[in-house]
Structures are given as structure tokens and as C-alpha cells.
Design a protein around this motif. Structure first.
Motif, short mmCIF file in Angstrom:
data_model
loop_
_atom_site.label_atom_id
_atom_site.label_comp_id
_atom_site.label_asym_id
_atom_site.label_seq_id
_atom_site.Cartn_x
_atom_site.Cartn_y
_atom_site.Cartn_z
N VAL A 101 0.84 -1.19 0.00
CA VAL A 101 0.00 0.00 0.00
C VAL A 101 0.88 1.24 0.00
O VAL A 101 2.05 1.22 0.38
CB VAL A 101 -0.93 0.04 1.23
N SER A 102 0.30 2.36 -0.42
CA SER A 102 0.99 3.65 -0.31
C SER A 102 1.04 4.02 1.17
O SER A 102 0.14 3.70 1.94
CB SER A 102 0.25 4.73 -1.10
N GLY A 103 2.10 4.71 1.55
CA GLY A 103 2.25 5.02 2.97
C GLY A 103 3.01 3.96 3.72
O GLY A 103 3.54 4.22 4.79
N SER A 104 3.02 2.75 3.18
CA SER A 104 3.86 1.66 3.67
C SER A 104 3.87 1.54 5.18
O SER A 104 2.84 1.33 5.80
CB SER A 104 5.27 1.82 3.10
N PHE A 105 5.06 1.67 5.78
CA PHE A 105 5.21 1.34 7.20
C PHE A 105 4.45 2.30 8.12
O PHE A 105 4.19 1.96 9.27
CB PHE A 105 6.69 1.30 7.59
N GLY A 106 4.07 3.48 7.63
CA GLY A 106 3.20 4.33 8.43
C GLY A 106 1.85 3.68 8.63
O GLY A 106 1.29 3.68 9.73
N GLN A 107 1.33 3.08 7.58
CA GLN A 107 0.04 2.38 7.68
C GLN A 107 0.19 1.08 8.46
O GLN A 107 -0.73 0.67 9.18
CB GLN A 107 -0.51 2.12 6.28
N ILE A 251 8.41 2.12 0.60
CA ILE A 251 7.50 3.14 0.09
C ILE A 251 7.11 2.83 -1.36
O ILE A 251 6.01 3.14 -1.80
CB ILE A 251 8.16 4.53 0.17
N THR A 252 8.00 2.22 -2.12
CA THR A 252 7.74 1.95 -3.54
C THR A 252 6.67 0.88 -3.74
O THR A 252 6.19 0.72 -4.86
CB THR A 252 9.01 1.50 -4.27
N ALA A 253 6.28 0.17 -2.67
CA ALA A 253 5.33 -0.93 -2.84
C ALA A 253 4.02 -0.47 -3.46
O ALA A 253 3.40 -1.20 -4.23
CB ALA A 253 5.05 -1.60 -1.48
N GLY A 342 0.16 9.18 2.20
CA GLY A 342 -0.44 8.11 2.99
C GLY A 342 -1.00 8.63 4.31
O GLY A 342 -2.07 8.19 4.76
N LEU A 343 -0.31 9.56 4.95
CA LEU A 343 -0.81 10.16 6.19
C LEU A 343 -2.12 10.89 5.94
O LEU A 343 -3.06 10.82 6.75
CB LEU A 343 0.23 11.12 6.77
N ALA A 344 -2.19 11.62 4.83
CA ALA A 344 -3.41 12.36 4.52
C ALA A 344 -4.58 11.42 4.27
O ALA A 344 -5.72 11.72 4.64
CB ALA A 344 -3.17 13.26 3.30
N GLU A 345 -4.31 10.27 3.66
CA GLU A 345 -5.38 9.28 3.43
C GLU A 345 -5.96 8.77 4.74
O GLU A 345 -7.13 8.39 4.81
CB GLU A 345 -4.85 8.11 2.62
N GLN A 484 -9.54 5.94 10.83
CA GLN A 484 -8.70 4.77 11.04
C GLN A 484 -8.04 4.41 9.72
O GLN A 484 -8.54 4.73 8.64
CB GLN A 484 -9.54 3.59 11.53
N PRO A 485 -6.89 3.75 9.75
CA PRO A 485 -6.26 3.35 8.48
C PRO A 485 -7.19 2.43 7.70
O PRO A 485 -7.91 1.62 8.29
CB PRO A 485 -5.00 2.60 8.94
N HIS A 486 -7.21 2.63 6.37
CA HIS A 486 -8.10 1.80 5.59
C HIS A 486 -7.66 0.34 5.65
O HIS A 486 -6.54 0.03 5.99
CB HIS A 486 -8.16 2.30 4.14
N GLN A 487 -8.61 -0.53 5.29
CA GLN A 487 -8.34 -1.95 5.39
C GLN A 487 -7.11 -2.34 4.58
O GLN A 487 -6.96 -1.94 3.44
CB GLN A 487 -9.55 -2.75 4.91
N LEU A 488 -6.22 -3.11 5.22
CA LEU A 488 -5.03 -3.59 4.52
C LEU A 488 -5.36 -4.95 3.93
O LEU A 488 -5.69 -5.89 4.64
CB LEU A 488 -3.85 -3.71 5.49
#
Length: 502
Positions: A101-107, A251-253, A342-345, A484-488
Motif C-alpha cells: 500500500v501507499s504510505g507503507s510502514f506508516g500504515q 515506500i515503492t510498494a 499516505g498520512l493524509a489518506e 482509522q487506516p483503511h483496510q489492509l
């Protein structure tokens, strides 16, 4: 009667009504699809980003400070630090393959450790990229001073910041191509430098004084540990800065065309890269020039060949280290921009950061990073002599905090996988769980050393203040308001599953 015949009969009887011209509304023009982050990074791009992400200012310029702190023992420090970095990258890789996902390890931190952990990780990584980019632009000004000693450093820095900002606003494919060629130049130059250095050591090319170049330089100027155990431990505060930013692979994922294949291959190249580009390179450098004569006034890569009278080689290497700095800043802006997106999402940053250009670039995040980097212009006017290594210490603190959150998120994920009986990961970390906990202990050790060493202690103070400010910001602006973070999506083979708890 066959039920299928009945269904076909109903469909047939309904067909005239649906096809009657009077019943069909006038066709509407479909709105254009909403742009999103584009998967424009190919395997070639990400492989060379992996090869080049840790070959930058930390090696070409920051290595001088590490050598001054520990002498030849810095080689051992790079090997130990490299092993810890590999564990961090494998932990990140396992999560990125499972949840690209975008945002990677933050999410991932939001999902597995809680919303504040994601907020802390995302903003600290953004801070890390900002600080690392400041170090990179500072080093760029130093490199240009080799050719233009009478031109103020800030002039070059301003021009570079504006150029990189323009590149990052075009498209992710342009970014990937630029990183590919810059990484190729860096890698080729280091390999040639190693070959040339070995030739100097073996045949005395450009160096006629007896015993001036050779492996004996690693042991005859105070021994392998000339500054003692404390000096060896202190050098980790600079050594780990060299690896800062390598997590951009995760992050590139969100923009990789085939993350399940290219990310594991990129991450598995880390150990060989560290041994070749750090340990072997610095062995050659300290064999050619005694460690206690490397003063950090310029890149040790350049000063060595310049001091040997090989001015042509020195100019070529200066061009290479400039390329490395530009490449690193390019990656810094990319990583920070995607993390802010990703933080904004998640509602952890202003919603405006989700806005994209037609080519899928989060333009406001790029503009914000460019504006922040203009601070580097002022810092290099006001604090020209002291700025680099203080920035390096700040970057080290931010880097290891991010790595700590990656490791803790991964440990929590592994526990959930075991508890819920989920499918095993396709790219699991080696030596689980012992190696993961050892990596956590090492990261905590580096944070302690930042506080113990006098020259880096201010960085720890600033880092603690940063975390307190983030806590207040979260409590004031995000808590109870942010999403909340969207579903992974768990993309582990043989099937993709969305777990309700995710």
C-alpha cells in the motif's frame, strides 16, 4: 420445468422494455477516472533504487566523520550496522509483500500498533527525509566548492532544490528513470574506484613514498581500535546515518508494478551491497590514506586521489559524489511525499496532501518538501561549518525511531498471524524471532549512544522535543477526528483475503 428455461424466459420478456428507445435515458458522458498513484516503477527501477539508496552522502562524505570517531574499526561498525539494517529491511519486506500500500510502514504501524504509532512513524519518517535531504544539499554545496571555492555554498543548494522539485513533479516514471541512471553511475564509479585503489596499493601508482599505501595502514596508526571502545561505540551514531533512507524501498510498494517479486529481490541484495560498497570501499580508502589524515573538509573519495596527484581522477570522483547527492535528494523528496500522501489518506495530515496531478504525483507534498528544503539554504548561510554533522545526528535519531516502529509493527504482525492461524508470509524474516529482537536491542543501543556522545546529544534533545510535539499535535488535531487506516488487503498466496480485523 427447467429453472434455467424460466430464467431465460423472464430475461427475454424483459428485454423489449429495456431496449425500447423511449425508456432509455440519454447517455451521459462518464466523468474521467480519478487519478491515483501510478504503478510506474519497474523491476529495473526498484532494483537500482535498492542498490543506490544507501550509496549517498553517508558514504561519500559522512564516512569521514565515522572514520575520525573510530579509525579502521569503523569497518566492523558498518558490518554490525548493516546486519541490523538487513533485519529491518526484511521485516519491512515481509509486511510490504503482504500489504503493498501507499504510505507503507506508516500504515503498518497504524494497523498493528495503533493510530498514534502510525502518526508518529509517518511524521518522523517525513522529518527524517527532510533532515537527510538537508544533509545531502549541504554536502552538495561542499562538493561544488571543490570546483568553485569562491562561490557561496547556498547558491548551489538553491539551484539544486529547485531542479529536484521540478523533476519530482513530472511523473513517478521520470523519477524512476533518473534514479536508475544515477544509481548506475554511482555503482560503476565505486567499482572503478575500488579497482583503481587496489592498483595503487599493489603497484604504487601515483604514490612513490615507501609504505604510504597498503593494508598496514589499518593497523599501524594507533591500531585497529585507535580511539578505544568508546570511540568505536560512538561511531555508530554516524554509521547508521549512512543507511538512513534505505526504507524507501518499502515506500515503492504502492507504485511498483509487481511488488511481490521486485521488493524481495531488492531487499536481498542489501548484505552484498553493504560488504562491497561500504566495507571494501572504506578498506581501500584507509589503506591508501592513513585514517588520521582524513579531516572531513571534502569527500574522502576526492581528497585521497587529489593528495596522490591524480587530479583527473579527483575531478571525476567529485562529479560522481555530486551525482550521488542529487540522487539521494531526489529519493528523499519522493519518500517524504509518498508518506505525507499516505498520512493524509488516514486523516493524519491535511487532506490537501491527497491531491494528485494527472500523472499521479502528489504535487503539494513535493512543493512542501521543496519549501522546507529552502531552510537548508539559510542554515548553510548561518552555520556553514557545524551544520553537516549535527544534521547527521538528527537524521540518525529519526532513522532509528522509524526502524524501531517497523520492527515492532512486524513483531506484532507475526504474533497475529500465529494467533489467528493465517497463511504464512511469502517473504518471512530469517531467524525469527531471535534476530528480530536482537535488531530491536541494537536500535535502542544507537538511541542511547546518541545521548551519551557529547556532539550528538543535542540531536537526542531535539528528537525528544519532536516526539512531544507530535503527541500534542495528535491529541489536538487528530485524536477522535482522523480516520482509522483503511483496510489492509492481505495479498498472501494462494488467495487474497481481507481480514475483518484489518
Amino acid at each position: 420445468m427447467d429453472p434455467m428455461d424460466t430464467d431465460r424466459g423472464r430475461a427475454a420478456s424483459a428485454q423489449p422494455a429495456r431496449s425500447a428507445p423511449a425508456a432509455r435515458p440519454a447517455p451521459a458522458v462518464a466523468p474521467p477516472p480519478k487519478p491515483g498513484l501510478q504503478r510506474g516503477l519497474t523491476a529495473r527501477h526498484i532494483r537500482f533504487m535498492a542498490l543506490g539508496s544507501a550509496i549517498g552522502t553517508g558514504l561519500f562524505y559522512g564516512s569521514a566523520g565515522a572514520i575520525q570517531a573510530a579509525g579502521p574499526a569503523v569497518l566492523l561498525a558498518y558490518m554490525i550496522g548493516g546486519a541490523a539494517v538487513f533485519m529491518v529491511m526484511r521485516a519491512l519486506g515481509e509486511m510490504a509483500v503482504r500489504h503493498p500500500v501507499s504510505g507503507s510502514f506508516g500504515q503498518y504501524a497504524s494497523r498493528y500498533l495503533g493510530p498514534f504509532a502510525g502518526f508518529l512513524t509517518g511524521w518522523t519518517y517525513t522529518f527524517e527525509m527532510f533532515v537527510v535531504a538537508l544533509a545531502d544539499v549541504t554536502a552538495f554545496g561542499v562538493y561544488m566548492g571543490f570546483w568553485f571555492p569562491d562561490v557561496d555554498r547556498w547558491v548551489w543548494i538553491l539551484a539544486l532544490v529547485l531542479f529536484i522539485g521540478a523533476i519530482n513533479l513530472i511523473s513517478v516514471k521520470v523519477f524512476g528513470e533518473m534514479e536508475f541512471w544515477f544509481a548506475l553511475i554511482k555503482i560503476a564509479a565505486i567499482i572503478l574506484m575500488i579497482i583503481g585503489g587496489i592498483a595503487i596499493i599493489a603497484f604504487g601508482l601515483g604514490n612513490q613514498s615507501e609504505g604510504a599505501a597498503g593494508l598496514s595502514n589499518l593497523f599501524t596508526h594507533g591500531g585497529f581500535f585507535p580511539t578505544g571502545v568508546l570511540g568505536f561505540l560512538a561511531c555508530f551514531t554516524i554509521v547508521m546515518f549512512a543507511f538512513g533512507g534505505i526504507e524507501v524501498i518499502g515506500i515503492t510498494a504502492g507504485e511498483a508494478q509487481n511488488p511481490k517479486q521486485v521488493i524481495p529481490r531488492a531487499i536481498n541484495s542489501v548484505p552484498v551491497r553493504i560488504l562491497l560498497f561500504y566495507v571494501l570501499t572504506l578498506t581501500v580508502i584507509m589503506s591508501i590514506q592513513p585514517w588520521n589524515t582524513i579531516d572531513g573538509s571534502a569527500s574522502p573519495f576526492v581528497t585521497i586521489f587529489d593528495s596522490l596527484g591524480l587530479t583527473g581522477a579527483a575531478h571525476v570522483l567529485n562529479a560522481v559524489v555530486i551525482t550521488a547527492a542529487v540522487s539521494a535528494i531526489n529519493a528523499d523528496i519522493f519518500g517524504a511525499g509518498r508518506m505525507l500522501h499516505g498520512l493524509a489518506e488516514q486523516g493524519h495530515a491535511p487532506k490537501a496532501f491527497t491531491k494528485l496531478t494527472r500523472t499521479g504525483v502528489p504535487w503539494l507534498t513535493v512543493v512542501t518538501m521543496v519549501g522546507a528544503l529552502l531552510v537548508g539554504v539559510l542554515l548553510n548561510v548561518w552555520f556553514q561549518e557545524q551544520i553537516f554533522f549535527l544534521i547527521a545526528a538528527l537524521a540518525t535519531f529519526a532513522t532509528v525511531v522509524v526502524w524501531l516502529m517497523i520492527l515492532l509493527s512486524h513483531i506484532r504482525m507475526k504474533r497475529e498471524i500465529a494467533r489467528d492461524g493465517r497463511l504464512p508470509s511469502e517473504f518471512p524474516v530469517p531467524l525469527w524471532p531471535a534476530a528480530s529482537y536482537a535488531a530491536v536491542a541494537f536500535v535502542l543501543f544507537v538511541i542511547v549512544m546518541i545521548g551519551i556522545v557529547d556532539s550528538t546529544r543535542p540531536a537526542l534533545i531535539v528528537g525528544v522535543i519532536w516526539i512531544v510535539v507530535l503527541g500534542l499535535a495528535y491529541r489536538t488535531f487528530v485524536r477522535g477526528r482522523g480516520r482509522q487506516p483503511h483496510q489492509l488487503v492481505d495479498e498472501t498466496s494462494p488467495i487474497s483475503v481481507v481480514h475483518p480485523a484489518d
